[in-house]
Design a protein around this motif. Sequence first.
Motif, short mmCIF file in Angstrom:
data_model
loop_
_atom_site.label_atom_id
_atom_site.label_comp_id
_atom_site.label_asym_id
_atom_site.label_seq_id
_atom_site.Cartn_x
_atom_site.Cartn_y
_atom_site.Cartn_z
N PHE A 93 0.83 -1.20 0.00
CA PHE A 93 0.00 0.00 0.00
C PHE A 93 0.86 1.26 0.00
O PHE A 93 0.51 2.25 -0.65
N ALA A 94 1.96 1.24 0.71
CA ALA A 94 2.86 2.41 0.72
C ALA A 94 3.42 2.63 -0.69
O ALA A 94 3.43 3.77 -1.19
N GLU A 95 3.85 1.56 -1.34
CA GLU A 95 4.39 1.68 -2.70
C GLU A 95 3.33 2.22 -3.66
O GLU A 95 3.59 3.17 -4.42
N ALA A 96 2.13 1.63 -3.64
CA ALA A 96 1.06 2.07 -4.55
C ALA A 96 0.62 3.49 -4.23
O ALA A 96 0.46 4.32 -5.13
N SER A 97 0.45 3.80 -2.95
CA SER A 97 0.00 5.15 -2.56
C SER A 97 1.04 6.20 -2.94
O SER A 97 0.69 7.29 -3.41
N ASP A 98 2.31 5.89 -2.72
CA ASP A 98 3.39 6.81 -3.11
C ASP A 98 3.37 7.07 -4.62
O ASP A 98 3.50 8.21 -5.06
N THR A 99 3.19 6.01 -5.39
CA THR A 99 3.17 6.13 -6.85
C THR A 99 2.01 7.01 -7.30
O THR A 99 2.18 7.95 -8.09
N TYR A 100 0.80 6.72 -6.80
CA TYR A 100 -0.37 7.48 -7.22
C TYR A 100 -0.34 8.91 -6.69
O TYR A 100 -0.74 9.84 -7.38
N ALA A 101 0.15 9.11 -5.48
CA ALA A 101 0.24 10.47 -4.92
C ALA A 101 1.22 11.30 -5.74
O ALA A 101 0.97 12.50 -5.99
N ALA A 102 2.32 10.69 -6.20
CA ALA A 102 3.28 11.42 -7.04
C ALA A 102 2.64 11.81 -8.36
O ALA A 102 2.81 12.94 -8.83
N ARG A 103 1.87 10.90 -8.96
CA ARG A 103 1.17 11.22 -10.21
C ARG A 103 0.16 12.34 -10.00
O ARG A 103 -0.04 13.18 -10.87
N LEU A 104 -0.47 12.33 -8.85
CA LEU A 104 -1.50 13.31 -8.52
C LEU A 104 -0.89 14.67 -8.18
O LEU A 104 -1.52 15.71 -8.37
N HIS A 106 -0.02 15.40 -5.09
CA HIS A 106 -0.45 15.67 -3.71
C HIS A 106 0.08 14.55 -2.82
O HIS A 106 0.09 13.40 -3.23
N SER A 107 0.48 14.89 -1.61
CA SER A 107 0.96 13.85 -0.71
C SER A 107 -0.09 13.56 0.36
O SER A 107 -0.93 14.40 0.65
N TYR A 108 -0.01 12.37 0.89
CA TYR A 108 -0.88 11.99 2.01
C TYR A 108 -0.09 12.18 3.30
O TYR A 108 1.13 12.30 3.28
N THR A 109 -0.80 12.20 4.43
CA THR A 109 -0.13 12.50 5.70
C THR A 109 0.15 11.26 6.54
O THR A 109 1.05 11.27 7.37
N ALA A 110 -0.63 10.20 6.35
CA ALA A 110 -0.44 8.98 7.13
C ALA A 110 -1.08 7.82 6.39
O ALA A 110 -1.97 8.01 5.56
N LEU A 111 -0.61 6.61 6.70
CA LEU A 111 -1.18 5.40 6.12
C LEU A 111 -1.36 4.40 7.26
O LEU A 111 -0.40 4.09 7.97
N THR A 112 -2.58 3.92 7.43
CA THR A 112 -2.86 2.92 8.46
C THR A 112 -3.58 1.73 7.85
O THR A 112 -4.21 1.85 6.78
N ALA A 148 -5.42 3.65 -5.67
CA ALA A 148 -5.69 4.77 -6.58
C ALA A 148 -6.98 5.47 -6.20
O ALA A 148 -7.06 6.71 -6.21
N HIS A 149 -8.00 4.69 -5.85
CA HIS A 149 -9.29 5.24 -5.44
C HIS A 149 -9.14 6.17 -4.24
O HIS A 149 -9.63 7.30 -4.24
N GLU A 150 -8.44 5.70 -3.21
CA GLU A 150 -8.30 6.52 -2.00
C GLU A 150 -7.39 7.71 -2.23
O GLU A 150 -7.66 8.81 -1.73
N VAL A 151 -6.33 7.55 -2.99
CA VAL A 151 -5.44 8.67 -3.28
C VAL A 151 -6.19 9.75 -4.08
O VAL A 151 -6.00 10.95 -3.85
N ALA A 152 -7.07 9.34 -4.98
CA ALA A 152 -7.85 10.31 -5.76
C ALA A 152 -8.70 11.20 -4.84
O ALA A 152 -8.98 12.35 -5.16
N HIS A 153 -9.07 10.67 -3.68
CA HIS A 153 -9.84 11.47 -2.72
C HIS A 153 -9.02 12.62 -2.13
O HIS A 153 -9.58 13.53 -1.53
N LEU A 154 -7.72 12.60 -2.30
CA LEU A 154 -6.90 13.71 -1.82
C LEU A 154 -7.28 15.02 -2.53
O LEU A 154 -7.10 16.10 -1.98
N VAL A 155 -7.81 14.90 -3.76
CA VAL A 155 -8.24 16.11 -4.50
C VAL A 155 -9.74 16.17 -4.71
O VAL A 155 -10.28 17.25 -4.97
#
Length: 197
Positions: A93-104, A106-112, A148-155
């Motif tokens: 999840f960290a790898e996927a979230s980092d990849t999608y956040a970089a594409r977006l 926007h960064s996320y603040t925490a992952l649980t 990708a779905h959750e990272v898209a919610h960053l925007v």
Amino acid sequence: MTLTLPQRVPQREALAFAREKEPWIRRHLAARGPDVDIAIGARVPVGGQLCDIVQGHGRRVVLSNGEVAVPGAPDRVGRRLVGHLKTLARARFAEASDTYAARLGHSYTALTLRDTRSRWGSCTADGRLMYSWRLILAPPEVLDYVAAHEVAHLVEMNHSPAFWAEVTRLYGDYAAPRKWLRTHGSELHRYRFGAAK
């Protein structure tokens, strides 16, 4: 089976709803198959591939050639394996979230990680991502889609057409993994790891 209800919903109303939906609930549970207690000799999916749980040696859980070798006492197999799976899930999840956040951009603040029943992931307004660790049991593309779905919610903190366009931009065609979750997602809760949560 557990009935979860919103805070302000009276228990009698929730029970009436469950009684009304009982035939659907029974069909859904029957289609999912029987529960699987995690132990030596059981089978568990990892990344969508069924693996035989075998007795391991040494200190580490080892995944290889369709087997997952779990060392230690038989009564600790579930706890040892769930710990290993959560470690795998966190890394993926960290790898996927980092990849999608970089594409977006926007960064996320925490992952649980949690063992949720009502949702596979969430994103808070302050950028905290939460995922169900059980998605490590699913095929990799399903885990990637949820990230990708959750990272898209960053925007886009909604499920508007703009949100789905963002998911498509980040992930691509998400129809197949979304369908897999709807069809097979409940099966991920069949696997019982003992007292581990």
